[in-house]
Design an enzyme around this catalytic site. Structure first.
Site, PDB file in Angstrom:
ATOM      1  N   HIS A   1       0.850  -1.202   0.000  1.00  0.00           N
ATOM      2  CA  HIS A   1       0.000   0.000   0.000  1.00  0.00           C
ATOM      3  C   HIS A   1       0.880   1.244   0.000  1.00  0.00           C
ATOM      4  CE1 HIS A   1      -4.162  -1.585   1.383  1.00  0.00           C
ATOM      5  NE2 HIS A   1      -3.536  -2.494   0.666  1.00  0.00           N
TER       6      HIS A   1
ATOM      7  N   LYS B   1       1.021  -0.078  15.202  1.00  0.00           N
ATOM      8  CA  LYS B   1       2.426  -0.132  15.623  1.00  0.00           C
ATOM      9  C   LYS B   1       2.734  -1.270  16.596  1.00  0.00           C
ATOM     10  CE  LYS B   1       3.834   3.151  13.075  1.00  0.00           C
ATOM     11  NZ  LYS B   1       4.577   2.732  11.856  1.00  0.00           N
TER      12      LYS B   1
ATOM     13  N   TYR C   1      -9.181   5.650   7.765  1.00  0.00           N
ATOM     14  CA  TYR C   1      -9.284   6.024   9.185  1.00  0.00           C
ATOM     15  C   TYR C   1     -10.306   7.151   9.253  1.00  0.00           C
ATOM     16  CZ  TYR C   1      -4.882   3.504   9.978  1.00  0.00           C
ATOM     17  OH  TYR C   1      -3.910   2.537  10.063  1.00  0.00           O
TER      18      TYR C   1
HETATM   19  C1  PHB Z   1      -6.085  -4.164  11.006  1.00  0.00           C
HETATM   20  O1  PHB Z   1      -6.145  -4.442   9.806  1.00  0.00           O
HETATM   21  O2  PHB Z   1      -6.442  -4.950  11.913  1.00  0.00           O
HETATM   22  C2  PHB Z   1      -5.539  -2.799  11.396  1.00  0.00           C
HETATM   23  C3  PHB Z   1      -5.000  -1.990  10.408  1.00  0.00           C
HETATM   24  C4  PHB Z   1      -4.513  -0.740  10.749  1.00  0.00           C
HETATM   25  C5  PHB Z   1      -4.580  -0.313  12.057  1.00  0.00           C
HETATM   26  C6  PHB Z   1      -5.122  -1.131  13.056  1.00  0.00           C
HETATM   27  C7  PHB Z   1      -5.612  -2.377  12.720  1.00  0.00           C
HETATM   28  O3  PHB Z   1      -4.109   0.932  12.367  1.00  0.00           O
END
Ligand code: PHB
Ligand code: APR
Length: 390
Positions: free
Chosen positions: A72, A297, A201
């Site tokens: 990505h 993280k 997000y």
């Molecule tokens: C997830 O895919 O579980 C995931 C991805 C990014 C994040 C937290 C969880 O910041």
């Protein structure tokens, strides 16, 4: 039995270190409290920094990751109906992240250990770490009703937040820092096409939401919920309706809903234990530190520990140089705290804090407005998200 390195914990931290050391003919024994099926049943985050992906390849465990994982070059931030792409590659001079489920990564590490005939002892109980401040630590445990001892040179505590290793450091020697957050993440896994080809997000007045994925047919979604909620409070329909209410209109037409194949609520906390070593015990990963999952993280912070510890152990055995081990805790903690800062910052930026004052709410809005309007601010976000240098 005798070995050079006894690793407590068969999660990704312990297994990655074991594999890297094994490839350099350093003998390890991994002891794990659960069985392999249980470890592989855990659903965890799936965004890998390039440093972590490189270590998987260096360990000879990157083939399936490179085949099935997705590179990505960016992700999206939604603020109400506003949607902004964060171009990680442009902001960091070409760096990217790998989306590959931690479950699959752990499976790859287990498979590699079995191919290498590495010893992993499952279902251990009553683990006790003894003589840690001597040159001959002893790990004692029971398995199948028998008491066993492992005589080793070094003990690595990769047994997670609830493990025994950190608790084996005398209270007077350990300083703990942390905070909990006044909300949790309700996560579901569904066999549906992800709403977007990149992670989203979402900051919304109803609460944070995250749209992630494991592959093109397996989606992972999260919504912020009150910490008092339980999974039983959330039917699939209620989840999808709440998620829908927090996403920008532009995404709703591509939101495919379906039955959850996994649903759970996780609390959010920030935590660091200092120092990360005591005598010949070295803590790595969740045994020493926890971050809220917002910045993805947890595993990546564990990866940096493994990077430092692996090199320090090589120096000890191949060059008879213990400097790396002596400096491990301070070196690891320097990066741990940078990761803690980023994870706390991203969590503070995107979540609704029930007790926030009007000033704090306006400050949060201003922080996001500044971020989304400043290339400099976006560069700071991007360099932390792709991973700070080891
Ligand atoms: C997830 O895919 O579980 C995931 C991805 C990014 C994040 C937290 C969880 O910041
Ligand atoms: N003895 C042996 N094994 C133990 C003990 C014990 N006393 N206590 C816990 N364990 C095992 C757990 O069963 C688990 O398999 O140690 C392992 C620790 O693995 P993780 O908790 O996954 O921690 P870590 O390997 O550091 O990985 C960190 O994985 O859990 C996620 O959110 C975490 O993303 C982060 C990453």
């Amino acid at each position: 039995m005798k070995t050079q390195i006894c690793i407590i914990g068969g999660g990704p931290s312990g297994l990655l270190l074991a594999q890297l050391l094994n490839n350099n003919a350093i003998d390890t024994v991994v002891i794990e409290r659960r069985n392999k099926e249980h470890v592989l049943s855990r659903i965890r985050a799936g965004v890998l920094e390039q440093g972590f992906s490189k270590m998987m390849r260096d360990a000879g465990c990157g083939e399936r990751m490179d085949k099935e994982g997705e590179v990505h070059s960016g992700f999206q931030i939604a603020d109400g109906n506003r949607l902004k792409r964060i171009d990680l590659s442009k902001l960091t001079g070409g760096r990217t992240v790998m989306v590959y489920g931690q479950t699959e990564l752990t499976r790859d590490l287990y498979d590699a250990r079995e191919r290498a005939n590495g010893l992993t002892i499952y279902n251990v109980e009553d683990v006790n770490l003894n003589d840690l401040t001597t040159d001959a630590p002893v790990v004692e445990f029971s398995v199948n009703g028998e008491t066993e001892q492992i005589y080793c040179d070094l003990v690595v505590g990769a047994d997670g937040f609830h493990g025994v290793s950190r608790k084996s450091i005398p209270k007077g020697k350990l300083t703990e820092h942390g905070r909990t957050y006044p909300f949790g993440w309700l996560g579901i896994l569904s066999r549906t096409k992800p709403v977007s080809s990149e992670l989203v997000y979402a900051r919304h007045s109803r609460g944070f939401a995250l749209c992630s994925m494991r592959n093109k047919l397996l989606s992972r979604y999260y919504i912020q919920v009150p910490i008092s909620d339980s999974v039983e409070d959330w039917s699939d329909d209620r989840f999808w309706n709440e998620l829908r209410s927090r996403l920008p209109d532009s995404l709703l037409s591509s939101l495919e809903t379906g039955s959850s194949i996994e649903k759970s609520i996780a609390p959010l906390r920030s935590y660091v234990a200092e120092p990360m070593s005591y005598g010949n015990l070295f803590l790595a990963g969740d045994a020493a530190h926890i971050v809220p999952p917002t910045g993805a993280k947890g595993l990546n912070s564990a990866g940096a520990d493994i990077y430092y510890l692996y090199r320090a152990i090589l120096d000890r055995y191949l060059r008879d140089d213990k400097t790396g081990l002596d400096n491990y805790s301070s070196k690891a903690l320097t990066r741990v705290w940078k990761t803690q800062r980023f994870s706390w910052w991203m969590t503070s930026l995107l979540h609704v804090f029930p007790e926030a004052t009007s000033f704090e709410k306006r400050l949060q809005e201003s922080e996001l407005n500044y971020l989304l309007s400043s290339e400099n601010a976006l560069s700071l976000l991007a360099e932390n998200y792709v991973g700070l240098p080891y």
